[in-house]
Design an enzyme around this catalytic site. Structure first.
Site, mmCIF file in Angstrom:
data_model
loop_
_atom_site.group_PDB
_atom_site.id
_atom_site.type_symbol
_atom_site.label_atom_id
_atom_site.label_comp_id
_atom_site.label_asym_id
_atom_site.label_seq_id
_atom_site.Cartn_x
_atom_site.Cartn_y
_atom_site.Cartn_z
ATOM 1 N N GLY A 266 0.813 -1.398 0.225
ATOM 2 C CA GLY A 266 0.017 -0.079 0.034
ATOM 3 C C GLY A 266 0.854 1.287 -0.007
ATOM 4 C CE LYS A 511 -6.207 -2.149 8.588
ATOM 5 N NZ LYS A 511 -5.936 -2.459 7.113
HETATM 6 O O1 F6P Z 1 -2.385 1.403 7.469
HETATM 7 C C1 F6P Z 1 -2.609 0.144 7.299
HETATM 8 C C2 F6P Z 1 -2.786 -0.208 5.794
HETATM 9 O O2 F6P Z 1 -3.084 -1.510 5.788
HETATM 10 C C3 F6P Z 1 -1.735 0.569 4.822
HETATM 11 O O3 F6P Z 1 -0.604 -0.362 4.873
HETATM 12 C C4 F6P Z 1 -2.653 0.748 3.884
HETATM 13 O O4 F6P Z 1 -1.947 1.723 2.976
HETATM 14 C C5 F6P Z 1 -3.788 1.246 4.424
HETATM 15 O O5 F6P Z 1 -4.005 0.335 5.658
HETATM 16 C C6 F6P Z 1 -5.018 1.344 3.362
HETATM 17 O O6 F6P Z 1 -5.460 -0.158 3.010
HETATM 18 P P1 F6P Z 1 -6.227 -0.248 1.661
HETATM 19 O O7 F6P Z 1 -5.603 0.317 0.484
HETATM 20 O O8 F6P Z 1 -6.369 -1.656 1.772
HETATM 21 O O9 F6P Z 1 -7.639 0.407 2.009
#
Ligand code: F6P
Length: 543
Positions: A266, A511
């Site tokens: 991400g 989370k």
């Molecule tokens: O912050 C944790 C995380 O998993 C990041 O690594 C990622 O960029 C963000 O959440 C958003 O995740 P997603 O793009 O799956 O919504």
């Protein structure tokens, strides 16, 4: 830590002990060639690290660490598409996202990923062309004037930061907004200024399950449907994700979904379709220039020896400061308003990547990894927290970034900006002794008793290490190279610390806990088993 790395590490420990107590101003006084010796250029960039507390011998030993940890071998593993993200059994191939179509294959599981990468880039380009050409119309037939990117973390910070960084290149007819926070204030205040008829939402989420993004997307959808009806969703929502099944379930036409892949982390995804809002903001030619800049930095990183390797040098210098001199933080100080969000972006890149204490063998780390990163653009920071850097008694390695040419050339501004930047690194290096302060105040005509009383307050210890990175000018190519520089810096550090920079289990834990508490807060589940503080907070909110 592997035995070879341990030996190089121990040599640095002894070296640090032997050199402790030598002030930076003494190092400068002893060597008029220090700048020439301890600075490097790459194209028209300059990295000056002569104000770091290092000697040529320090750099030699740090380069030994690079070799002992086998940085070149790990670079090959990354380029070969090996599953270097071993806890998720994934490759980390963000370099493929900026690899030119003509530059040969990049393999993942024996498969060349380049055709899919360029297919998706071409789809993005066509879409940006439709929006900018006013061919893409909203449900009422009007062209799009506002784009709202809904995403968080890596699906927000990169394009948000880059959109601000490239403000000088913005398309005149499109405004791009970013909504990340689950707090309704973020979405509500953004939508308050917009018209559904002319607004396009980009729902950006690698997983398409992230609570914040899904809630904001649902509320945005509600706002639109209330005004224009259900059928309008197809003309006002597009998505970017690796999870196209979830995108379809949300009701977004698969033809309006842009894909990327699980081998893109991400926080390394700006170069993929996650960069769509940026491309909408600055045009696709500029987005391609950003990719080209990142690719140029990839080439430098892969080939330059550690003594000249910009990502390598930044990585090694921070390891020196944090693991051998004891700094637990670094201040990132861009003398560029346009780079104002860079510290925030790098907080995720550096701290989510390397904020870990378990090594690749599952053992506790024997050393501290990523220091805390913080910062603000100069000169604003000078009127806020610099006081503490000068006289607060903390070891705070500073990283200054400045551009030789301004991106917004208002007469009189840029020379003053540069003067402030260089003055700060000079002051932090030199400090001002009590004797110097005393002489200065006396020369200014102050009475001797006043001088004696005030001089201690107006003296500075100095010896605060800093690096200055001088860029030619902030444009898409330079920005792409700058961001790739930091990606590779983080990678080098992870190799030396022997950690996986591509997972983020700490975030996943948060989370998981929030999902457990939500039904309790909503009154749909009992709060049994909670600690008394968490139970008390929930009870107080509900009462
Ligand atoms: O912050 C944790 C995380 O998993 C990041 O690594 C990622 O960029 C963000 O959440 C958003 O995740 P997603 O793009 O799956 O919504």
């Amino acid at each position: 830590m592997k035995p070879a790395t341990r030996a190089a590490w121990d040599a640095l420990t002894h070296h640090a002990a032997a050199g402790s107590g030598v002030h930076l101003r003494e190092l400068f006084a002893a060597d008029a060639q220090r700048f020439a010796r301890l600075s490097v250029t790459w194209n028209d960039w300059l990295l000056d690290y002569s104000k770091q507390r290092v000697a040529p011998e320090t750099m030699h030993l740090l380069q030994g660490l690079w070799h002992a940890a086998d940085v070149p071998g790990w670079i090959l593993r990354m380029r070969n598409g090996d599953a270097i993200n071993h806890t998720e059994d994934r490759a980390a191939l963000h370099i493929a996202l900026r690899h030119p179509a003509s530059a040969g294959p990049i393999l993942h599981g024996g498969h060349d990923v380049m055709p899919a990468v360029h297919h998706e880039l071409d789809r993005m380009q066509a879409f940006v062309g439709q929006i900018h050409g006013r061919h893409w119309r909203g449900a009422t037939g009007e062209p799009i004037s506002d784009v709202v990117n809904i995403g968080i973390g890596g699906s927000d910070l990169g394009p948000r930061m880059a959109t601000q960084a490239l403000a000088a290149f913005r398309h005149p007819d499109i405004r791009v907004h970013y909504v990340a926070n689950l707090d309704g204030a973020d979405l509500a205040t953004t939508l308050a200024a917009l018209q559904p008829r002319t607004t396009l939402f980009v729902i950006a989420s690698k997983t398409f399950t992230t609570q914040e993004t899904m809630q904001n997307a649902a509320s945005a959808r509600h706002w639109l449907v209330q005004a224009l009806g259900e059928a309008a969703v197809a003309r006002h929502f597009v998505a970017v994700s690796t999870n196209l099944a979830e995108v379809a379930r949300f009701g977004i036409d698969p033809a309006n979904a842009f894909a990327f892949w699980d081998w893109v982390g991400g926080r390394y995804s700006l170069w993929s379709a996650i960069g769509l809002p940026l491309a909408l903001a600055v045009g696709f030619d500029n987005f391609r220039r950003l990719l080209a800049g990142a690719h140029a930095m990839d080439g430098h990183f892969f080939s330059a020896p550690p003594a000249e390797n910009l990502p390598g040098l930044l990585a090694l210098l921070e390891i020196w400061n944090s693991n051998f001199l004891g700094a637990d933080n670094r201040a990132l100080l861009p003398y560029s308003q346009s780079l104002g969000l860079l510290p925030r972006y790098l907080q995720q890149l550096e701290m989510e990547s390397n904020g870990k204490q378990t090594d690749r063998q599952g053992q506790p780390l024997q050393c501290a990894a990523a220091p805390v990163l913080w910062g603000e653009p100069g000169t604003n920071g000078q009127h806020a927290f610099y006081q503490l850097i000068h006289q607060g008694g903390h070891l705070i390695p500073c990283e200054f970034i400045a551009c030789r040419q301004p991106d917004f050339d208002l007469p009189g501004h840029h020379p003053k900006l540069l003067a402030n930047c260089f003055a700060q690194s000079e002051a932090l290096m030199r400090g001002k002794t009590l004797a110097e302060t005393t002489a200065e105040l006396a020369a200014g005509g102050m009475a001797p008793d006043q001088v004696a009383r005030l001089a201690p307050y107006r003296s500075f210890p100095g010896n605060q290490p800093s690096t200055t990175l001088l860029l030619p000018r902030l444009d898409p190519h330079t920005l792409g190279a700058l961001l790739a520089l930091y990606e590779h810096k983080v990678f080098v550090q992870s190799i030396i610390w022997d950690i996986n920079p591509f997972d983020q289990w700490g975030v996943e834990y948060g989370k998981q806990l929030a999902n457990r508490l939500l039904p309790i807060i909503e009154g749909k589940a009992p709060g049994a088993g909670l600690d008394c503080s968490t139970a008390g907070l929930i009870h107080y909110c509900k009462s």
